[in-house]
Design a protein around this motif. Structure first.
Motif, mmCIF file in Angstrom:
data_model
loop_
_atom_site.group_PDB
_atom_site.id
_atom_site.type_symbol
_atom_site.label_atom_id
_atom_site.label_comp_id
_atom_site.label_asym_id
_atom_site.label_seq_id
_atom_site.Cartn_x
_atom_site.Cartn_y
_atom_site.Cartn_z
ATOM 1 N N GLY A 44 4.045 7.702 -4.849
ATOM 2 C CA GLY A 44 3.394 7.559 -3.552
ATOM 3 C C GLY A 44 4.404 7.400 -2.443
ATOM 4 N N LEU A 46 6.481 4.970 -1.692
ATOM 5 C CA LEU A 46 7.796 4.492 -2.129
ATOM 6 C C LEU A 46 8.413 5.428 -3.159
ATOM 7 C CD1 LEU A 46 6.802 0.735 -2.553
ATOM 8 C CD2 LEU A 46 8.259 1.658 -0.743
ATOM 9 N N GLY A 132 6.830 1.486 -7.581
ATOM 10 C CA GLY A 132 6.340 2.079 -6.334
ATOM 11 C C GLY A 132 4.829 2.030 -6.300
ATOM 12 N N ASP A 134 0.924 0.328 -5.577
ATOM 13 C CA ASP A 134 0.281 -0.134 -4.353
ATOM 14 C C ASP A 134 -0.657 -1.299 -4.602
ATOM 15 O OD1 ASP A 134 -1.618 1.071 -5.850
ATOM 16 O OD2 ASP A 134 -2.429 2.321 -4.264
ATOM 17 N N PHE A 136 -1.396 -5.319 -6.603
ATOM 18 C CA PHE A 136 -0.766 -6.483 -7.230
ATOM 19 C C PHE A 136 -0.979 -6.506 -8.733
ATOM 20 C CE2 PHE A 136 -1.279 -7.936 -2.796
ATOM 21 C CZ PHE A 136 0.072 -8.028 -2.510
ATOM 22 N N ILE A 158 5.083 -2.688 0.923
ATOM 23 C CA ILE A 158 5.091 -2.295 2.332
ATOM 24 C C ILE A 158 3.703 -2.493 2.912
ATOM 25 C CG2 ILE A 158 6.993 -0.620 2.379
ATOM 26 C CD1 ILE A 158 4.922 1.589 1.828
ATOM 27 N N CYS A 192 -3.246 -1.658 2.586
ATOM 28 C CA CYS A 192 -2.698 -0.618 3.457
ATOM 29 C C CYS A 192 -3.802 0.249 4.036
ATOM 30 C CB CYS A 192 -1.719 0.277 2.698
ATOM 31 S SG CYS A 192 -0.069 -0.398 2.606
ATOM 32 N N ARG A 239 16.525 -8.573 7.027
ATOM 33 C CA ARG A 239 16.964 -9.923 6.643
ATOM 34 C C ARG A 239 17.064 -10.002 5.135
ATOM 35 N NH1 ARG A 239 14.022 -14.639 7.317
ATOM 36 N NH2 ARG A 239 15.969 -15.687 6.973
ATOM 37 N N CYS A 269 -3.071 -2.933 -1.990
ATOM 38 C CA CYS A 269 -2.854 -2.033 -0.887
ATOM 39 C C CYS A 269 -3.308 -0.670 -1.334
ATOM 40 C CB CYS A 269 -1.382 -2.044 -0.528
ATOM 41 S SG CYS A 269 -1.064 -1.201 1.002
ATOM 42 N N GLY B 6 12.960 -19.272 8.643
ATOM 43 C CA GLY B 6 13.019 -17.810 8.636
ATOM 44 C C GLY B 6 14.270 -17.293 9.326
ATOM 45 N N TYR B 32 -1.426 -18.486 0.139
ATOM 46 C CA TYR B 32 -0.799 -17.423 -0.660
ATOM 47 C C TYR B 32 0.653 -17.178 -0.256
ATOM 48 C CZ TYR B 32 -5.700 -16.911 -1.532
ATOM 49 O OH TYR B 32 -6.999 -17.184 -1.847
ATOM 50 N N THR B 34 4.584 -18.246 -0.361
ATOM 51 C CA THR B 34 5.557 -19.012 -1.145
ATOM 52 C C THR B 34 6.559 -19.629 -0.180
ATOM 53 O OG1 THR B 34 5.346 -17.593 -3.085
ATOM 54 C CG2 THR B 34 7.384 -18.836 -2.881
ATOM 55 N N ALA B 36 10.181 -21.376 0.222
ATOM 56 C CA ALA B 36 11.485 -21.687 -0.370
ATOM 57 C C ALA B 36 12.180 -22.679 0.562
ATOM 58 C CB ALA B 36 12.323 -20.426 -0.529
ATOM 59 N N PHE B 41 11.938 -23.426 -4.825
ATOM 60 C CA PHE B 41 10.589 -23.167 -4.341
ATOM 61 C C PHE B 41 9.840 -24.487 -4.276
ATOM 62 C CE2 PHE B 41 11.511 -18.988 -6.418
ATOM 63 C CZ PHE B 41 11.425 -18.204 -5.274
ATOM 64 N N GLU B 59 12.090 -20.832 4.143
ATOM 65 C CA GLU B 59 11.668 -19.435 4.211
ATOM 66 C C GLU B 59 10.223 -19.342 3.748
ATOM 67 O OE1 GLU B 59 13.280 -16.853 5.323
ATOM 68 O OE2 GLU B 59 15.379 -17.529 5.384
ATOM 69 N N LEU B 61 7.614 -16.718 2.251
ATOM 70 C CA LEU B 61 7.632 -15.412 1.594
ATOM 71 C C LEU B 61 6.206 -14.933 1.414
ATOM 72 C CD1 LEU B 61 10.307 -16.397 -1.072
ATOM 73 C CD2 LEU B 61 10.689 -15.248 1.113
ATOM 74 N N TYR B 62 5.959 -13.708 1.884
ATOM 75 C CA TYR B 62 4.597 -13.180 1.936
ATOM 76 C C TYR B 62 4.375 -12.098 0.897
ATOM 77 C CZ TYR B 62 4.557 -15.475 6.480
ATOM 78 O OH TYR B 62 4.631 -16.400 7.476
ATOM 79 N N PHE B 63 3.178 -12.092 0.361
ATOM 80 C CA PHE B 63 2.759 -10.983 -0.509
ATOM 81 C C PHE B 63 2.792 -9.691 0.287
ATOM 82 C CE2 PHE B 63 0.451 -13.888 -3.476
ATOM 83 C CZ PHE B 63 0.909 -13.325 -4.648
ATOM 84 N N MET B 64 3.341 -8.678 -0.294
ATOM 85 C CA MET B 64 3.275 -7.354 0.313
ATOM 86 C C MET B 64 2.944 -6.342 -0.768
ATOM 87 S SD MET B 64 6.102 -6.526 3.187
ATOM 88 C CE MET B 64 6.224 -7.984 4.227
ATOM 89 N N GLY B 65 1.839 -5.659 -0.607
ATOM 90 C CA GLY B 65 1.470 -4.638 -1.571
ATOM 91 C C GLY B 65 1.997 -3.300 -1.107
ATOM 92 N N GLY B 66 1.229 -2.289 -1.360
ATOM 93 C CA GLY B 66 1.575 -1.003 -0.766
ATOM 94 C C GLY B 66 2.590 -0.217 -1.533
ATOM 95 N N GLY B 67 2.636 1.056 -1.220
ATOM 96 C CA GLY B 67 3.596 1.933 -1.853
ATOM 97 C C GLY B 67 2.985 3.231 -2.283
ATOM 98 N N ARG B 68 2.030 3.154 -3.207
ATOM 99 C CA ARG B 68 1.599 4.376 -3.852
ATOM 100 C C ARG B 68 0.400 5.039 -3.157
ATOM 101 N NH1 ARG B 68 -1.610 3.184 -7.722
ATOM 102 N NH2 ARG B 68 -3.164 4.737 -7.321
ATOM 103 N N GLY B 69 -0.655 4.268 -2.943
ATOM 104 C CA GLY B 69 -1.960 4.844 -2.593
ATOM 105 C C GLY B 69 -2.080 5.443 -1.220
#
Ligand SMILES: [Zn+2]
Lengths: 276, 69
Positions: A44, A46, A132, A134, A136, A158, A192, A239, A269, B6, B32, B34, B36, B41, B59, B61-69
Motif C-alpha cells: 500500500g 508504505l 506496511g 494499515d 492495528f 501514518i 486514514c 524528531r 487505518c 516532546g 491510549y 503511552t 515515556a 514507560f 514524551e 507516544l501516539y498510536f498511528m495506523g495507516g500504510g496499506r489501505g
C-alpha cells in the motif's frame, strides 16, 4: 547473515554502481543486498515505495503479502500500482511493477491474508520484515510473530500529515508492544479513511523503512532500534524519540505471556481484514 | 521547574503529576497514549501518583495506523 556465493554480471555492476561506490556498501554490501530476503507486508502507501526502492537497490528476494485488490482511491499514494491495475490483486500488481523495474529481483507474491495461523510460516526464510499494514490487528500480529520468530522488522504508521517508524531487532531494544501494550478499541483512534493521509508522506515513511532494511542487510549506519522517528510534514519536523524497553512487555519481556501469534479484529487505518 | 515535553522546554510548577501534565498539555485520547518519562514507560495506573521533577523529559507516544489501505 549467511554470506551466499554471490556474483554480479557486468549489467548488474552498472545498475548498482551508485550503491557500490558508497563506502558503507561497496561490493560486499551489494552482495549482501543480493543475498537478502525482505518480506513486505502490505503493498500500500508504505509498501509501494519501499518495494520499489528495495527492488531498485538489488535486494535478491522480495516477498509481497497483500490480500487486497487495487482500488482507484489507492492510487493517490500507492505508487507501485497503475490505473490499468485497478481490480487486480495488489501482490500481483506489485510483482509486475517490480519485474519491470528490476528483473534481477525474485518476487514472491502472497495474495492471502496473514493471520495467526499462517504468519510464522510466511516469515520463514526472510532476513527482514517491513510492516506496511494499515491496521492495528496486523501490526500487533506482525510484532508478536517477529518477536517469537526472532525476526527484525520495521514498524511504521501514518495518518494525515504525520508518520512514525521504529525498528525491532531481537535483543537490541524494545518491540512495538513495549511501546503500545495492546491494540486500541476500534473507535478510539481515527482511521486514514476518516482522517485522510497525504500521499507523499507515505512515500517519505515508506522510503525510511526501505532504508532501515538496506542498513540492516548491509550493516551500514545505525538502525532505529530503541528509538521512534516521528515526522510532521506540515511543520517539516523530524524528531527521534528515545524508547526504553518495557521489562514487563508481554511479547519480549522476561516473563513473556505471548508465546504464539494472536488474531485481533480491530481496524485502525482502513478496513478490517475479513475473518480477523 | 523546567521540564522537557516532546522535546520542548517548558515551565511547570514543582511536583506536578504526570496525569496533571497530560491534562495541561491537552493530550488527545490520553487513555491510549503511552508516556515515556526519562528512560522508562509510565504505566497507565501510575500517572496520578508519579510526580515530575526539574529536568525530567516526558514524551507522549501516539498510536498511528495507516500504510496499506
Ligand atoms: Zn516488547
Amino acid at each position: 547473515m549467511a554470506e551466499a556465493p554471490v556474483t554480479f554480471s557486468p549489467a548488474e555492476l552498472e545498475r548498482y554502481s551508485r550503491n557500490i561506490i558508497l563506502r558503507e556498501i561497496g561490493a560486499k554490501g551489494q552482495k549482501r543486498l543480493k543475498a537478502g530476503k525482505v518480506l513486505i507486508v502490505g503493498a500500500g502507501g508504505l509498501g509501494s515505495p519501499a518495494a520499489l526502492y528495495l527492488a531498485a537497490a538489488g535486494v535478491g528476494v522480495l516477498g509481497i503479502a497483500d490480500g487486497d485488490s487495487v482500488d482507484l482511491s489507492n492510487l493517490q499514494r500507492q505508487v507501485i500500482h497503475a490505473t490499468s491495475g485497478v481490480g487486480t490483486p495488489k501482490a500481483l500488481s506489485a510483482r509486475e511493477a517490480i519485474r519491470a523495474l528490476n528483473p534481477e529481483v525474485e518476487v514472491r507474491a502472497f495474495e492471502g491474508r496473514l493471520a495467526a495461523s499462517n504468519i510464522l510460516e510466511a516469515l520463514e526464510g526472510y532476513d527482514f520484515v517491513l510492516d506496511g499494514t494499515d491496521n492495528f490487528a496486523a501490526k500487533f500480529l506482525i510484532n508478536d510473530a517477529c518477536v517469537i520468530a526472532s525476526k527484525p522488522f520495521s514498524h511504521a504508521g501514518i495518518i494525515r500529515w504525520q508518520g512514525q517508524l521504529m525498528t525491532y531487532v531481537p535483543g537490541r531494544g524494545p518491540c512495538y508492544r513495549c511501546v503500545f501494550r495492546q491494540p486500541p478499541p476500534p473507535e478510539a483512534v481515527p482511521t486514514c479513511r476518516e482522517a485522510g493521509v497525504i500521499g507523499a508522506l507515505a512515500g517519505v515513511i515508506g522510503c525510511l523503512q526501505a532504508l532501515e532494511a538496506v542498513k540492516y542487510l548491509t550493516g551500514a549506519g545505525e538502525l532505529l532500534t530503541g528509538s521512534l522517528l516521528t515526522y510532521d510534514a506540515l511543520k517539516s519536523d523530524f524528531r527521534k524519540v528515545r524508547l526504553p524497553r518495557r521489562p514487563s512487555c508481554p511479547a519480549c519481556g522476561e516473563e513473556r505471556t505471548i508465546l504464539a501469534p494472536e488474531d485481533y479484529g480491530i481496524p485502525a487505518c482502513g478496513i478490517a481484514p475479513p475473518g480477523a | 521547574m523546567e521540564i522537557t515535553v516532546g522535546g520542548l522546554k517548558k515551565e511547570y510548577r514543582e511536583g506536578l503529576s504526570v496525569a496533571e501534565l497530560i491534562r495541561l498539555e491537552k493530550v488527545e485520547t490520553p487513555e491510549y497514549v503511552t508516556v515515556a518519562l526519562n528512560d522508562e514507560f509510565v504505566e497507565g495506573g501510575d500517572t496520578e501518583t508519579r510526580s515530575l521533577k526539574e529536568g525530567d523529559s516526558v514524551e507522549f507516544l501516539y498510536f498511528m495506523g495507516g500504510g496499506r489501505g
